[in-house]
Scaffold this active site. Structure first.
Site, short mmCIF file in Angstrom:
data_model
loop_
_atom_site.label_atom_id
_atom_site.label_comp_id
_atom_site.label_asym_id
_atom_site.label_seq_id
_atom_site.Cartn_x
_atom_site.Cartn_y
_atom_site.Cartn_z
N HIS A 264 -90.70 -51.79 11.05
CA HIS A 264 -90.58 -52.94 10.25
C HIS A 264 -89.29 -53.31 10.31
O HIS A 264 -88.31 -52.61 9.97
CB HIS A 264 -90.89 -52.45 8.80
CG HIS A 264 -90.99 -53.46 7.92
ND1 HIS A 264 -92.08 -54.30 7.41
CD2 HIS A 264 -90.13 -54.35 6.98
CE1 HIS A 264 -91.71 -55.24 6.56
NE2 HIS A 264 -90.66 -55.44 6.31
N CYS A 265 -88.92 -54.77 10.74
CA CYS A 265 -87.70 -55.43 10.92
C CYS A 265 -87.19 -55.92 9.44
O CYS A 265 -87.88 -56.78 9.11
CB CYS A 265 -87.37 -56.17 11.97
SG CYS A 265 -85.90 -56.76 12.38
N VAL A 266 -85.84 -55.44 8.91
CA VAL A 266 -85.59 -56.45 7.83
C VAL A 266 -84.82 -57.55 7.93
O VAL A 266 -84.79 -58.22 7.07
CB VAL A 266 -84.63 -55.33 7.02
CG1 VAL A 266 -84.93 -54.05 6.72
CG2 VAL A 266 -83.14 -54.99 7.88
N ASN A 269 -88.16 -59.49 7.92
CA ASN A 269 -88.73 -59.17 6.69
C ASN A 269 -90.15 -59.08 6.87
O ASN A 269 -91.06 -59.62 6.40
CB ASN A 269 -88.58 -60.33 5.56
CG ASN A 269 -89.23 -59.81 4.11
OD1 ASN A 269 -88.95 -58.88 3.95
ND2 ASN A 269 -89.38 -60.72 3.39
N SER A 270 -90.43 -58.61 8.02
CA SER A 270 -92.07 -58.28 8.71
C SER A 270 -92.11 -57.29 9.66
O SER A 270 -90.96 -56.77 10.27
CB SER A 270 -92.18 -59.80 9.35
OG SER A 270 -93.57 -59.50 9.75
#
Length: 411
Positions: A264-266, A269-270
């Site tokens: 999950h890549c901040v 945001n997904s």
């Protein structure tokens, strides 16, 4: 509702003019602070929730709530960069502390398992502000041609297009309609509030029943699908109440299972999964090319007769005027961000070359089942590695065909 009215978090009708009224928690907190008393448990959380609920802007169908995580990048970034441009020592302090603050906030949200738009807004506003400084401080000096501005603009547009594609469905596994009602009754994770900032969760490693938690996810029975090849396990997700295919994982942040979950890549945001992994790599690649090109053009303009690498560390006269100082400060800010994104891109490319996801690599490290290669930059699990060309061929074919649903999934 008029443009200044809204329904608050307690379901009551309220008005923007009354945003400073009925602040019992805040009044009690200030009174305890003045009398040197400790706050009761949960008081700060209630105050923060009240403030976040009342920060709104007027709109046609009622006041719209403003996400507070969007505000700090819009305010602090230009202020800090302008302060850093005042003097070399100020620039050193600001550019050293800024990454430290961002990392601190990342680990804070990671520990609290919160979802935030801070990193996405910071990235997008940084791009916009760097482009603004380039057009207003660098281009007017006359050493940047029209074609170079067009090339930089096209790179920025292509990067944003790839980022928009990466923001779409990462490959969520549909939740059976029969399970949705039961999930709502159990309290399905709130997509916008709670969850893990990395979305890394474990999978079961045997066909037996397992009640242990892996990275916060309770894993249950591993089941075999009638259409799945022999030896390939599918795992039962107790959160989504479905059988997920091999290499899929559950993201507590999104509250969904994702096919071939990487992480999950901040920054977007997904989740990064089967359907958007290619777009994620493309966005990182376009960012690297555009950023390096913009840094080179800026250094050629403000530090003449020097190569970009030398000018980055030795540029006499960079602080002779404020315009050059601001441009040089922005160059260093871009260089720090580019170095971080370059490291992420390098890890991603190495993982693709060995056909391993970030989630699988971390699970292999935890279980001590993988081999550290290239100085620990990549963890080879050996489970899906079929050689460099086959691994890249598999990656380039992701999302090209619709996922196959098992008979149990359909039922």
């Amino acid at each position: 509702l008029c443009c200044c009215e809204y329904v608050d978090r307690r379901g009551e009708r309220n008005h923007l003019a009354a945003c400073c009224c009925d602040c019992e928690d805040l009044d009690a907190g200030c009174e305890r602070w003045l009398t040197c008393k400790s706050l009761p448990p949960g008081a700060l959380e209630r105050i923060a929730d009240t403030v976040a609920d009342r920060v709104r802007v007027p709109w046609f169908s009622g006041a719209v709530k403003v996400n507070l995580s969007l505000v700090p990048p819009l305010v602090l970034l230009p202020v800090l960069l302008h302060v850093a441009a005042l003097h070399f020592l100020l620039g050193l302090v600001v550019l050293t502390s800024l990454p430290a603050v961002v990392l601190w906030y990342y680990y804070l949200t990671h520990r609290r398992k919160e979802r935030t738009l801070f990193f996405l807004s910071l990235g997008l506003f940084s791009l916009g502000y760097m482009y603004y400084v380039f057009l207003h401080e660098v281009v007017p000096r006359g050493r940047v041609g029209y074609s170079q501005v067009v090339a930089l603009t096209c790179g920025l547009i292509l990067m944003l297009a790839a980022l928009s594609r990466a923001k779409k469905d990462p490959g969520y596994i549909p939740i059976p309609a029969s399970n949705k009602q039961s999930l709502l009754g159990q309290g399905l994770p709130n997509k916008s509030v709670r969850g893990s900032s990395n979305g890394l969760h474990g999978i079961t490693t045997s066909g037996a029943a397992s009640g242990r938690a892996v990275n916060g996810e309770a894993t249950g029975y591993s089941r075999m699908s009638a259409e799945e090849p022999e030896g390939v396990k599918k795992d039962w997700c107790t959160k989504c109440q479905l059988v997920r295919p091999a290499r899929a994982g559950h993201c507590r942040l999104c509250g969904r299972c994702v096919r071939r979950l990487d992480h999950h890549c901040v920054w977007i945001n997904s989740c990064v999964g089967e359907q958007n992994h290619q777009a994620f790599i493309l966005a990182l690649s376009f960012f690297m090319l555009t950023s390096v090109y913009g840094i080179t053009l800026t250094l050629h303009t403000i530090c003449r007769d020097r190569t970009p690498f030398v000018a980055l560390f030795y540029c006499p006269g960079a602080y002779s005027d404020y315009s050059s100082a601001l441009s040089f400060t922005c160059v260093w800010y871009c260089a720090i961000v580019t170095a971080g994104m370059g490291y992420i891109l390098l890890i991603q490319l190495l993982n693709i070359s060995y056909n391993v996801t970030e989630r699988e690599a971390r699970l292999a490290l935890r279980d001590n089942t993988g081999r550290r290669l290239l100085g620990g930059l990549v963890i080879d699990t050996g489970q899906y590695n079929r050689g460099f060309l086959c691994n890249w061929g598999h990656f380039l074919s992701l999302g090209s065909s619709p996922p196959q649903h098992s008979a149990e999934d359909i039922v």
